[in-house]
Design a protein around this motif. Sequence first.
Motif, PDB file in Angstrom:
ATOM      1  N   VAL A 187      18.150  24.039  28.729  1.00 61.39           N
ATOM      2  CA  VAL A 187      19.329  24.565  27.988  1.00 61.39           C
ATOM      3  C   VAL A 187      20.000  23.694  26.988  1.00 61.39           C
ATOM      4  O   VAL A 187      20.302  23.985  25.726  1.00 61.39           O
ATOM      5  N   GLU A 188      20.135  22.535  27.275  1.00 59.34           N
ATOM      6  CA  GLU A 188      20.760  21.521  26.476  1.00 59.34           C
ATOM      7  C   GLU A 188      19.698  21.247  25.217  1.00 59.34           C
ATOM      8  O   GLU A 188      20.375  20.797  24.355  1.00 59.34           O
ATOM      9  N   GLU A 189      18.569  21.515  25.289  1.00 62.84           N
ATOM     10  CA  GLU A 189      17.758  21.317  23.979  1.00 62.84           C
ATOM     11  C   GLU A 189      17.974  22.416  23.071  1.00 62.84           C
ATOM     12  O   GLU A 189      17.562  22.453  22.133  1.00 62.84           O
ATOM     13  N   LEU A 190      18.918  23.399  23.297  1.00 65.92           N
ATOM     14  CA  LEU A 190      19.457  24.298  22.347  1.00 65.92           C
ATOM     15  C   LEU A 190      20.112  23.873  21.300  1.00 65.92           C
ATOM     16  O   LEU A 190      20.005  24.415  20.390  1.00 65.92           O
ATOM     17  N   TYR A 191      20.747  22.883  21.483  1.00 61.23           N
ATOM     18  CA  TYR A 191      21.566  21.913  20.760  1.00 61.23           C
ATOM     19  C   TYR A 191      21.437  20.845  20.148  1.00 61.23           C
ATOM     20  O   TYR A 191      20.686  20.079  20.550  1.00 61.23           O
ATOM     21  N   LYS A 192      21.999  20.543  18.934  1.00 61.32           N
ATOM     22  CA  LYS A 192      21.662  19.159  17.978  1.00 61.32           C
ATOM     23  C   LYS A 192      22.982  18.919  17.451  1.00 61.32           C
ATOM     24  O   LYS A 192      23.984  19.686  17.213  1.00 61.32           O
ATOM     25  N   VAL A 193      23.090  17.914  16.922  1.00 59.24           N
ATOM     26  CA  VAL A 193      24.180  17.315  16.202  1.00 59.24           C
ATOM     27  C   VAL A 193      23.972  17.380  14.630  1.00 59.24           C
ATOM     28  O   VAL A 193      23.248  16.553  14.123  1.00 59.24           O
ATOM     29  N   PRO A 194      24.609  18.058  14.078  1.00 56.88           N
ATOM     30  CA  PRO A 194      24.474  18.004  12.495  1.00 56.88           C
ATOM     31  C   PRO A 194      24.957  16.942  11.698  1.00 56.88           C
ATOM     32  O   PRO A 194      26.014  16.335  12.194  1.00 56.88           O
ATOM     33  N   THR A 195      24.230  16.524  10.668  1.00 56.39           N
ATOM     34  CA  THR A 195      25.186  15.303  10.048  1.00 56.39           C
ATOM     35  C   THR A 195      25.327  15.715   8.692  1.00 56.39           C
ATOM     36  O   THR A 195      26.087  14.901   7.996  1.00 56.39           O
ATOM     37  N   SER A 196      25.260  17.015   8.020  1.00 55.92           N
ATOM     38  CA  SER A 196      25.947  17.332   7.018  1.00 55.92           C
ATOM     39  C   SER A 196      26.193  19.074   7.203  1.00 55.92           C
ATOM     40  O   SER A 196      25.684  19.814   8.400  1.00 55.92           O
ATOM     41  N   ASN A 197      26.722  19.465   6.349  1.00 55.52           N
ATOM     42  CA  ASN A 197      27.367  20.907   6.324  1.00 55.52           C
ATOM     43  C   ASN A 197      26.000  21.822   6.211  1.00 55.52           C
ATOM     44  O   ASN A 197      26.029  22.962   6.403  1.00 55.52           O
ATOM     45  N   SER A 198      24.912  21.344   5.911  1.00 50.14           N
ATOM     46  CA  SER A 198      23.601  22.177   5.662  1.00 50.14           C
ATOM     47  C   SER A 198      22.780  22.330   6.924  1.00 50.14           C
ATOM     48  O   SER A 198      22.012  22.899   7.001  1.00 50.14           O
TER      49      SER A 198
END
Length: 328
Positions: A187-198
């Motif tokens: 489940v934790e691999e469903l998420y990531k941290v964006p570095t820009s709005n795109s």
Amino acid sequence: MKAFEYVGATSVDQAVKALTPGSAPLAGGTDLINRMKDYVTSPERVVYLNDVKELAGISGDAASGVTILAGTRLAEILASEVVKSAYPALWQTTSEVATPQIRNMASLGGNLFQHPRCWYYRSGFGLVPKTTDGKHMLREGDNRYAAIFMTDGDALYVHPSSLAVPLIALGAKATLVGPEGERTVEVEELYKVPTSNSESPFATKPGEILKSVTIPASKGKNASYEARHKQAHDWPLVMASVNLTFSGETVSDARVVVYGVAPVPWRSKAAEEAIKDKVITVESARSAGEAAAAGAKPLSMNGFKVSMLKTVITRALCTSAGNKYWEA
Ligand SMILES: Cc1cc2nc3c(=O)[nH]c(=O)nc-3n(C[C@H](O)[C@H](O)[C@H](O)COP(=O)(O)OP(=O)(O)OC[C@H]3O[C@@H](n4cnc5c(N)ncnc54)[C@H](O)[C@@H]3O)c2cc1C
């Protein structure tokens, strides 16, 4: 709201085929419809999942593990005896989500894929909200509900799904289905941290939807504890879920995951290490809370979350040991 095409899917296969680029899956609508009304999300096509019978229900038991299909409503999770008895961390968290009316509509899939509540994001400035002269709106502005970890980066909002937190603590796996077939991830691999709005805050591939979440067999003890402004109709400020296995009286393995402190559910390895090989007492639980707080870098208005972080970890650990000392 921008006009959109509507597809009512009745099978997973139909839903996946209908989810062409620019489309969004719609489950209970308690998050997506609001974003559409506010022009924060404007899909060309909406694919309704609630009539897909193969996406609803809970199966399994504590000894072999439990699978919750993505369309299962939060009210059904609460009504599940096996969830209540074997996975109290998940049951307790579900019981505190929103209101009975919202829990009757909201699905597990929609909960795990809801978008952050950051007010700059919800006002149309994106997940990395900056002014035209490059100032970060959360860093320089009202950041009282923002992150206290990972704050050297530009994603300063907090992850919104409180159910993701106990699921990660419990070691749950998510099965996704998309144009390339099925795959299973933590489940934790469903998420990531964006570095820009795109960039997206989700690590899914184009056209993929969540099919189910499977929680492994229940061993040891698990619990959650939330700090929030008010009992209902809100998200937690900070919350911790713990899952512990024991060798005799001492903790042999621990997973400690925290909500409300980072742009992803925050796994506190420091707290896990601190409680390992210890008997759970108020003192050892407090030490784990203290260890978790090392490395926190609050912003200008959210230093209060550091003490909340210590408290929710201490109380989640003590709850798992049946000691609600603060109620005495
Ligand atoms: C007042 C209020 C208080 C709340 N408090 C809490 C809280 O304490 N904790 C908490 O966690 N949440 C809280 N919520 C959020 C609520 O839990 C979510 O809105 C809800 O779970 C979303 O589920 P849904 O089925 O309505 O999703 P939808 O609104 O239909 O969808 C949400 C998102 O998920 C996507 N989606 C839906 N199904 C799938 C799928 N199977 N696969 C991939 N993507 C999918 C949609 O495209 C959309 O982007 C609160 C909401 C409100 C309004």
